[in-house]
Scaffold this motif. Structure first.
Motif, PDB file in Angstrom:
ATOM      1  N   PRO A 246       0.814  -1.224   0.000  1.00 57.06           N
ATOM      2  CA  PRO A 246       0.000   0.000   0.000  1.00 57.06           C
ATOM      3  C   PRO A 246       0.842   1.267   0.000  1.00 57.06           C
ATOM      4  CG  PRO A 246      -0.119  -1.085   2.141  1.00 57.06           C
ATOM      5  CD  PRO A 246       0.551  -2.040   1.201  1.00 57.06           C
ATOM      6  N   LEU A 247       2.049   1.219   0.604  1.00 57.52           N
ATOM      7  CA  LEU A 247       2.918   2.389   0.559  1.00 57.52           C
ATOM      8  C   LEU A 247       3.306   2.740  -0.880  1.00 57.52           C
ATOM      9  CD1 LEU A 247       5.377   1.893   3.582  1.00 57.52           C
ATOM     10  CD2 LEU A 247       3.531   3.563   3.373  1.00 57.52           C
ATOM     11  N   ALA A 248       3.564   1.686  -1.668  1.00 56.36           N
ATOM     12  CA  ALA A 248       3.912   1.928  -3.077  1.00 56.36           C
ATOM     13  C   ALA A 248       2.749   2.580  -3.823  1.00 56.36           C
ATOM     14  CB  ALA A 248       4.314   0.615  -3.733  1.00 56.36           C
ATOM     15  N   ILE A 249       1.541   2.105  -3.509  1.00 62.25           N
ATOM     16  CA  ILE A 249       0.368   2.690  -4.160  1.00 62.25           C
ATOM     17  C   ILE A 249       0.182   4.138  -3.726  1.00 62.25           C
ATOM     18  CG2 ILE A 249      -2.139   2.508  -4.355  1.00 62.25           C
ATOM     19  CD1 ILE A 249      -1.838  -0.523  -4.005  1.00 62.25           C
ATOM     20  N   ILE A 250       0.323   4.376  -2.408  1.00 61.75           N
ATOM     21  CA  ILE A 250       0.180   5.752  -1.905  1.00 61.75           C
ATOM     22  C   ILE A 250       1.216   6.656  -2.552  1.00 61.75           C
ATOM     23  CG2 ILE A 250       0.369   7.208   0.150  1.00 61.75           C
ATOM     24  CD1 ILE A 250      -0.706   4.821   1.764  1.00 61.75           C
ATOM     25  N   ASN A 251       2.469   6.151  -2.622  1.00 61.31           N
ATOM     26  CA  ASN A 251       3.540   6.947  -3.220  1.00 61.31           C
ATOM     27  C   ASN A 251       3.247   7.254  -4.698  1.00 61.31           C
ATOM     28  OD1 ASN A 251       6.370   8.046  -3.009  1.00 61.31           O
ATOM     29  ND2 ASN A 251       6.700   6.537  -4.622  1.00 61.31           N
ATOM     30  N   GLN A 252       2.750   6.240  -5.388  1.00 65.16           N
ATOM     31  CA  GLN A 252       2.454   6.426  -6.827  1.00 65.16           C
ATOM     32  C   GLN A 252       1.305   7.414  -7.018  1.00 65.16           C
ATOM     33  OE1 GLN A 252       1.198   2.843  -8.755  1.00 65.16           O
ATOM     34  NE2 GLN A 252       1.235   3.717 -10.804  1.00 65.16           N
ATOM     35  N   LYS A 253       0.249   7.219  -6.279  1.00 63.89           N
ATOM     36  CA  LYS A 253      -0.930   8.076  -6.456  1.00 63.89           C
ATOM     37  C   LYS A 253      -0.626   9.511  -6.014  1.00 63.89           C
ATOM     38  CE  LYS A 253      -3.391   4.646  -7.934  1.00 63.89           C
ATOM     39  NZ  LYS A 253      -3.737   4.556  -9.384  1.00 63.89           N
ATOM     40  N   THR A 254       0.143   9.666  -4.954  1.00 66.93           N
ATOM     41  CA  THR A 254       0.490  11.014  -4.491  1.00 66.93           C
ATOM     42  C   THR A 254       1.358  11.724  -5.525  1.00 66.93           C
ATOM     43  OG1 THR A 254       0.399  10.229  -2.207  1.00 66.93           O
ATOM     44  CG2 THR A 254       1.474  12.339  -2.588  1.00 66.93           C
ATOM     45  N   GLY A 255       2.302  10.985  -6.115  1.00 67.22           N
ATOM     46  CA  GLY A 255       3.127  11.578  -7.169  1.00 67.22           C
ATOM     47  C   GLY A 255       2.295  12.009  -8.357  1.00 67.22           C
ATOM     48  N   ALA A 283       6.130  11.140   4.572  1.00 67.20           N
ATOM     49  CA  ALA A 283       5.646  10.109   5.502  1.00 67.20           C
ATOM     50  C   ALA A 283       5.801   8.732   4.886  1.00 67.20           C
ATOM     51  CB  ALA A 283       4.195  10.383   5.866  1.00 67.20           C
ATOM     52  N   VAL A 284       5.517   8.618   3.585  1.00 67.99           N
ATOM     53  CA  VAL A 284       5.687   7.334   2.886  1.00 67.99           C
ATOM     54  C   VAL A 284       7.159   6.920   2.908  1.00 67.99           C
ATOM     55  CG1 VAL A 284       5.563   6.191   0.647  1.00 67.99           C
ATOM     56  CG2 VAL A 284       3.654   7.588   1.448  1.00 67.99           C
ATOM     57  N   LYS A 285       8.030   7.905   2.642  1.00 65.51           N
ATOM     58  CA  LYS A 285       9.458   7.618   2.649  1.00 65.51           C
ATOM     59  C   LYS A 285       9.918   7.134   4.028  1.00 65.51           C
ATOM     60  CE  LYS A 285      13.925   9.687   1.541  1.00 65.51           C
ATOM     61  NZ  LYS A 285      14.634  10.927   1.101  1.00 65.51           N
ATOM     62  N   ARG A 286       9.395   7.780   5.078  1.00 68.60           N
ATOM     63  CA  ARG A 286       9.766   7.369   6.445  1.00 68.60           C
ATOM     64  C   ARG A 286       9.260   5.964   6.737  1.00 68.60           C
ATOM     65  NH1 ARG A 286      11.611   9.214  11.115  1.00 68.60           N
ATOM     66  NH2 ARG A 286      10.740   8.396  13.039  1.00 68.60           N
ATOM     67  N   CYS A 287       8.031   5.668   6.347  1.00 73.44           N
ATOM     68  CA  CYS A 287       7.488   4.315   6.546  1.00 73.44           C
ATOM     69  C   CYS A 287       8.320   3.294   5.781  1.00 73.44           C
ATOM     70  CB  CYS A 287       6.039   4.260   6.083  1.00 73.44           C
ATOM     71  SG  CYS A 287       4.897   5.157   7.157  1.00 73.44           S
ATOM     72  N   GLY A 288       8.753   3.659   4.592  1.00 69.91           N
ATOM     73  CA  GLY A 288       9.608   2.756   3.822  1.00 69.91           C
ATOM     74  C   GLY A 288      10.922   2.488   4.516  1.00 69.91           C
ATOM     75  N   THR A 289      11.485   3.522   5.130  1.00 73.08           N
ATOM     76  CA  THR A 289      12.740   3.346   5.877  1.00 73.08           C
ATOM     77  C   THR A 289      12.557   2.373   7.046  1.00 73.08           C
ATOM     78  OG1 THR A 289      13.423   5.593   5.299  1.00 73.08           O
ATOM     79  CG2 THR A 289      14.552   4.546   7.153  1.00 73.08           C
ATOM     80  N   ILE A 290      11.427   2.509   7.749  1.00 71.69           N
ATOM     81  CA  ILE A 290      11.147   1.623   8.889  1.00 71.69           C
ATOM     82  C   ILE A 290      11.003   0.186   8.426  1.00 71.69           C
ATOM     83  CG2 ILE A 290       9.469   1.081  10.685  1.00 71.69           C
ATOM     84  CD1 ILE A 290       8.911   4.087  10.899  1.00 71.69           C
ATOM     85  N   THR A 291      10.253  -0.030   7.336  1.00 71.92           N
ATOM     86  CA  THR A 291      10.067  -1.398   6.849  1.00 71.92           C
ATOM     87  C   THR A 291      11.387  -1.986   6.364  1.00 71.92           C
ATOM     88  OG1 THR A 291       9.432  -0.522   4.677  1.00 71.92           O
ATOM     89  CG2 THR A 291       7.662  -1.034   6.236  1.00 71.92           C
ATOM     90  N   ARG A 292      12.253  -1.184   5.745  1.00 69.50           N
ATOM     91  CA  ARG A 292      13.558  -1.689   5.312  1.00 69.50           C
ATOM     92  C   ARG A 292      14.410  -2.105   6.513  1.00 69.50           C
ATOM     93  NH1 ARG A 292      13.267   2.527   1.609  1.00 69.50           N
ATOM     94  NH2 ARG A 292      14.634   3.841   2.897  1.00 69.50           N
ATOM     95  N   ARG A 293      14.319  -1.322   7.599  1.00 68.20           N
ATOM     96  CA  ARG A 293      15.049  -1.711   8.813  1.00 68.20           C
ATOM     97  C   ARG A 293      14.561  -3.054   9.343  1.00 68.20           C
ATOM     98  NH1 ARG A 293      14.659   4.133  11.887  1.00 68.20           N
ATOM     99  NH2 ARG A 293      16.279   5.249  10.689  1.00 68.20           N
ATOM    100  N   LEU A 294      13.253  -3.228   9.359  1.00 74.16           N
ATOM    101  CA  LEU A 294      12.702  -4.504   9.815  1.00 74.16           C
ATOM    102  C   LEU A 294      13.179  -5.649   8.943  1.00 74.16           C
ATOM    103  CD1 LEU A 294       9.005  -3.581  10.731  1.00 74.16           C
ATOM    104  CD2 LEU A 294      10.813  -4.293  12.302  1.00 74.16           C
ATOM    105  N   LEU A 295      13.156  -5.430   7.633  1.00 70.02           N
ATOM    106  CA  LEU A 295      13.588  -6.476   6.711  1.00 70.02           C
ATOM    107  C   LEU A 295      15.076  -6.770   6.872  1.00 70.02           C
ATOM    108  CD1 LEU A 295      11.629  -5.477   3.484  1.00 70.02           C
ATOM    109  CD2 LEU A 295      11.222  -7.468   4.934  1.00 70.02           C
ATOM    110  N   ASP A 296      15.894  -5.730   7.064  1.00 72.40           N
ATOM    111  CA  ASP A 296      17.326  -5.940   7.273  1.00 72.40           C
ATOM    112  C   ASP A 296      17.591  -6.709   8.558  1.00 72.40           C
ATOM    113  OD1 ASP A 296      17.946  -4.641   4.947  1.00 72.40           O
ATOM    114  OD2 ASP A 296      18.329  -2.685   5.904  1.00 72.40           O
ATOM    115  N   PHE A 297      16.826  -6.366   9.603  1.00 68.70           N
ATOM    116  CA  PHE A 297      17.025  -7.026  10.898  1.00 68.70           C
ATOM    117  C   PHE A 297      16.628  -8.491  10.856  1.00 68.70           C
ATOM    118  CE2 PHE A 297      15.768  -7.981  15.329  1.00 68.70           C
ATOM    119  CZ  PHE A 297      16.981  -7.753  15.927  1.00 68.70           C
TER     120      PHE A 297
END
Length: 472
Positions: A246-255, A283-297
């Motif tokens: 959904p973040l990707a969709i939000i990012n796409q639609k907002t752009g 906000a989308v970018k920040r959420c993406g950063t958080i999810t990447r941290r989770l995935l890295d961990f």
């Protein structure tokens, strides 16, 4: 009683894990009692048999000696001369007394010579013709004052006189008891040594069982902890993937909205819409950063040795605590965050170690505290990381329990006391070392030493010299 507690084995007040509640103290007592009984029973039986046999042998030797003495006295009397005079002359030449009361009586039992037990010459005794009618022998009897004695008699040839020999039973018993008394002392020492050996062996065996049970419990809890971490990792991975869509969709639609607003910028578009859309993208970018941290961990669950950027890992783990640090006004200072060259390690283990240490420090500090992290590369091909806080510290009596499993100084009911225990195990698996310095009310400093490469194990002192503090 306090001094006796020092000799109490570690397992004495502990019960085994599981529903059965294995009672180590009870098992120790059963082992000691059963083994002592089986070991000492033959000794007591042999001692009893030997004592009775020895006593009988001594009595037989005394009786044989009395017979020999009586026969020698009877043979020494001159059959030609007067028997009474000859017998009295013989008695005057030998030593008599309590142990050898030899005297002469006539056919009526009257003393013809003084006796230690029966009185002066001329005193009547219980020796009667019926006794003298029997052949010479040794019998038990009593003196006039009721003392138990052994009595022997023999007839003097050619006369109606008899030699009588009396020995005290107490003297005979002393012949048996005095050497036996020394043997009893040796027996007591032997029994004490046997009991000490049995108790020492039982303590060692039950202690090994207790240690094995403790390790089993630790292994079970560690497995449960690892399973929970794996489950959390799988859950975090799923959540991160589900949120990314959904973040990707939000990012796409907002752009797209921003593009449309830019095309109509000169028309009736509200000037506030583009900044609002930019806020959404941030906000989308920040959420993406958080999810990447989770995935890295969660991606580094399997141990893999590879080059690691230590500063990056530190920053990643501190990012998880960033919001809490802001909320509690905790200051975090990292010195020498630059990359350490040629540092190879398991990234997942390193993440877990740092997360546990940072979480432990946050739990010890009050609001407004300070967390100092210092990284240093050393000449002995190792890297040291100091994690110091100004939290509550620990009591001196608890410092040696630092990495024991299930030990915790937290006042709350959360936490199982496994965080630093697992941290210690991970550090050792990486070939490193961890030490702690702490003062009550002043704070705690963990010093983590890791080799630049897994084969370069740092030289450390014995772990027993370390001070530990566990607040997990």
């Amino acid at each position: 009683m306090e001094k006796l507690k020092k000799f109490k084995p570690a397992f004495w007040d502990h019960r085994g894990s599981g529903h059965t509640g294995f009672n180590f103290a009870r098992k120790w007592k059963l082992i000691v009692v059963f083994t002592s009984f089986m070991a000492l029973l033959p000794i007591f039986v042999m001692t009893l048999v030997e004592s009775r046999l020895t006593r009988k042998i001594i009595q037989d030797e005394v009786k044989a000696g009395m017979n020999q003495m009586l026969n020698s006295a009877a043979a020494a009397v001159n059959p030609v001369a007067d028997a009474r005079t000859s017998a009295l002359e013989y008695l005057s030449r030998i030593h008599r007394g309590e142990t050898n009361d030899l005297f002469v009586v006539d056919e009526h039992g009257t003393l013809l010579s003084p006796s230690f037990y029966f009185g002066k010459s001329g005193t009547p005794t219980d020796f009667h013709p019926d006794l003298f009618g029997k052949k010479a022998g040794i019998e038990r009897g009593l003196t006039p004052d009721k003392k138990p004695v052994i009595t022997g008699h023999v007839a003097i040839p050619g006369s109606g006189l008899h030699f009588v020999l009396v020995k005290s039973e107490k003297w005979v018993a002393d012949l048996w008891f005095k050497p036996r008394f020394k043997l009893i002392g040796y027996l007591g020492v032997s029994i004490a040594l046997i009991l000490l050996s049995i108790m020492g062996t039982a303590t060692y065996l039950v202690g090994r069982i207790h240690a094995a049970d403790q390790k089993r419990t630790e292994a079970i809890h560690s497995a449960e902890y690892a399973n929970k971490l794996a489950s959390i990792g799988r859950l975090a991975t799923g959540v991160a993937h589900e949120i990314n869509n959904p973040l990707a969709i939000i990012n796409q639609k907002t752009g797209l909205i921003m593009d449309l607003l830019a095309l109509k910028q000169g028309a009736s578009a509200d000037e506030r819409l583009i900044p609002l859309a930019e806020d959404v993208l941030d906000a989308v970018k920040r959420c993406g950063t958080i999810t990447r941290r989770l995935l890295d961990f969660t991606r580094d669950m399997e141990p893999i040795i590879k080059p690691v950027d230590l500063g990056e890992v530190l920053g990643q783990m501190l990012a998880f605590l960033e919001k809490e640090a802001q909320r509690r006004n905790i200051t975090i200072i990292v010195e020498n965050r630059a990359s350490i060259p040629e540092f190879e390690c398991d990234r997942g283990s390193l993440q877990q170690i740092f997360f546990n240490l940072f979480d432990n420090a946050f739990g010890a500090m009050k609001d407004g505290g300070h967390l100092d992290i210092r990284v240093e590369s050393r000449k002995d091909k190792t890297v040291t990381i100091n994690v110091c806080d100004d939290g509550s510290g620990i009591a001196e009596e608890d410092i040696h329990k630092i990495f024991e499993p299930f030990f915790s100084t937290k006042d709350h009911h959360w936490g199982k006391g496994l965080g630093l225990y697992i941290t210690y195990g991970l550090v050792k698996e990486l070939g490193g070392d961890i030490r702690v310095e702490s003062r009550r009310g002043e704070g705690t400093c963990f010093t983590l030493t890791l080799p630049l490469k897994p084969g370069n194990r740092p030289q450390t002192k014995d772990d027993n010299d370390k001070g530990y503090n566990n607040r997990d």
